[in-house]
Write a protein that holds these residues in place. Structure first.
Motif, PDB file in Angstrom:
ATOM      1  N   ALA A 168       0.741  -1.323   0.165  1.00 38.06           N
ATOM      2  CA  ALA A 168      -0.080  -0.051   0.033  1.00 38.06           C
ATOM      3  C   ALA A 168       0.996   1.301   0.023  1.00 38.06           C
ATOM      4  N   MET A 169       1.857   1.179   0.523  1.00 39.12           N
ATOM      5  CA  MET A 169       2.849   2.394   0.797  1.00 39.12           C
ATOM      6  C   MET A 169       3.563   2.904  -0.440  1.00 39.12           C
ATOM      7  N   THR A 170       3.598   1.716  -1.277  1.00 45.91           N
ATOM      8  CA  THR A 170       4.438   2.005  -2.424  1.00 45.91           C
ATOM      9  C   THR A 170       3.485   2.004  -3.736  1.00 45.91           C
TER      10      THR A 170
ATOM     11  N   LYS B 253      -2.903   4.261   1.276  1.00 39.28           N
ATOM     12  CA  LYS B 253      -1.763   4.329   2.357  1.00 39.28           C
ATOM     13  C   LYS B 253      -2.410   4.662   3.850  1.00 39.28           C
TER      14      LYS B 253
ATOM     15  N   ALA C  17       4.037   4.586   9.733  1.00 38.50           N
ATOM     16  CA  ALA C  17       3.511   4.828   8.490  1.00 38.50           C
ATOM     17  C   ALA C  17       2.861   6.164   8.291  1.00 38.50           C
TER      18      ALA C  17
ATOM     19  N   ILE D 110       3.546   9.106   5.527  1.00 38.33           N
ATOM     20  CA  ILE D 110       2.514   9.503   4.347  1.00 38.33           C
ATOM     21  C   ILE D 110       2.402  11.179   4.592  1.00 38.33           C
TER      22      ILE D 110
END
Length: 119
Positions: A29-31, A38, A57, A61
Motif C-alpha cells: 500500500a505504501m508504494t 496508504k 506509516a 504519509i
C-alpha cells in the motif's frame, strides 16, 4: 517506509506469520502511490494494536503527501495516546489542528489526553 511490530504470544502482539503478512500488505500500500490506500493501511496497523508501526506509516504519509498532514498527525496522536505518551499525543493533536484536522475532534482528544496525564 519502515514497518515495526511487537511479535509474540501476549495480548496485543501478532504472530510472526501475521507480522510478515501485515508488513507485506502495508509495504504494498505504501508504494502504490494512492494516498487513501496508504492511510487505510496505516489505520489497519493502528486498529491492530501495532501503534509504533502505524505512527511510522503516518509520518511517511505526511512526508510524501503533505496535503494529508492534518489527518496523519491526528492519527499519530492516537497512536501516541495508546502507548501512553500523552504529552506527545497532545503535541500532535495540536499540530493536526494547525494542518486542518477537525478542531472539535482534536480538542476532545486533547482533553482525553490531559485527563490521562492527570491520572
Amino acid at each position: 517506509a519502515k514497518v515495526s511490530a511487537f511479535v509474540g504470544e501476549a495480548p496485543g502482539q501478532v504472530s510472526l506469520a501475521e507480522a510478515q503478512e501485515l508488513a507485506v500488505q502495508v509495504q504494498r500500500a505504501m508504494t502504490t502511490g494512492a494516498v487513501d490506500a496508504k492511510i487505510n493501511a496505516a489505520a489497519q496497523l493502528l486498529l491492530g494494536g501495532q501503534y509504533q508501526a502505524s505512527i511510522d506509516a503516518y509520518l511517511e504519509i505526511a512526508r510524501v503527501h503533505p496535503e494529508r498532514t492534518g489527518t496523519c498527525y491526528g492519527q499519530i496522536g492516537a497512536g501516541l495516546f495508546f502507548i501512553r505518551q500523552y504529552e506527545r499525543a497532545i503535541e500532535y493533536y495540536e499540530a493536526a489542528k494547525q494542518h486542518g484536522a477537525n478542531p472539535r475532534m482534536m480538542d476532545e482528544n486533547i482533553a482525553e489526553a490531559r485527563a490521562a496525564l492527570a491520572g
